[in-house]
Design a protein around this motif. Sequence first.
Motif, mmCIF file in Angstrom:
data_model
loop_
_atom_site.group_PDB
_atom_site.id
_atom_site.type_symbol
_atom_site.label_atom_id
_atom_site.label_comp_id
_atom_site.label_asym_id
_atom_site.label_seq_id
_atom_site.Cartn_x
_atom_site.Cartn_y
_atom_site.Cartn_z
ATOM 1 N N ASN A 153 0.853 -1.183 0.000
ATOM 2 C CA ASN A 153 0.000 0.000 0.000
ATOM 3 C C ASN A 153 0.891 1.237 0.000
ATOM 4 O O ASN A 153 1.612 1.485 0.943
ATOM 5 C CB ASN A 153 -0.912 -0.013 1.231
ATOM 6 N N LYS A 154 0.818 2.017 -1.072
ATOM 7 C CA LYS A 154 1.656 3.204 -1.187
ATOM 8 C C LYS A 154 0.837 4.480 -1.011
ATOM 9 O O LYS A 154 1.256 5.545 -1.428
ATOM 10 C CB LYS A 154 2.369 3.216 -2.534
ATOM 11 N N THR A 155 -0.331 4.382 -0.422
ATOM 12 C CA THR A 155 -1.188 5.538 -0.209
ATOM 13 C C THR A 155 -0.821 6.219 1.100
ATOM 14 O O THR A 155 -0.614 5.562 2.109
ATOM 15 C CB THR A 155 -2.668 5.106 -0.155
ATOM 16 N N LYS A 156 -0.727 7.541 1.044
ATOM 17 C CA LYS A 156 -0.434 8.313 2.253
ATOM 18 C C LYS A 156 -1.642 9.175 2.588
ATOM 19 O O LYS A 156 -2.307 9.706 1.699
ATOM 20 C CB LYS A 156 0.781 9.221 2.034
ATOM 21 N N SER A 157 -1.909 9.331 3.856
ATOM 22 C CA SER A 157 -3.015 10.171 4.313
ATOM 23 C C SER A 157 -2.471 11.519 4.776
ATOM 24 O O SER A 157 -1.354 11.602 5.281
ATOM 25 C CB SER A 157 -3.728 9.507 5.480
ATOM 26 N N GLN A 190 -8.257 13.397 -5.590
ATOM 27 C CA GLN A 190 -7.141 12.655 -6.175
ATOM 28 C C GLN A 190 -7.066 12.900 -7.679
ATOM 29 O O GLN A 190 -5.985 13.095 -8.239
ATOM 30 C CB GLN A 190 -7.275 11.162 -5.894
#
Length: 68
Positions: A6-10, A39
């Motif tokens: 998972n390369k998603t950052k919050s 996005q």
Amino acid sequence: MAKKENKTKSFILRVDSDTMDAIEAWAADEFRSTNGQLQWIITEALRKAKRLPKRKKSNNDEASDAEV
């Protein structure tokens, strides 16, 4: 099958009320979530500014190139 990383950052984004209302309405018009719309907006801005990193070709991309 390899586990996908998972390369998603919050992050927290503060937006004025009128801007947020406009984003929410635009997202609804395009059947996207507000997050999805943000996005898309960011990705489009980066693409137009030629600031997106180059995508690595996958095996599927190479196979479709060979078919052309």
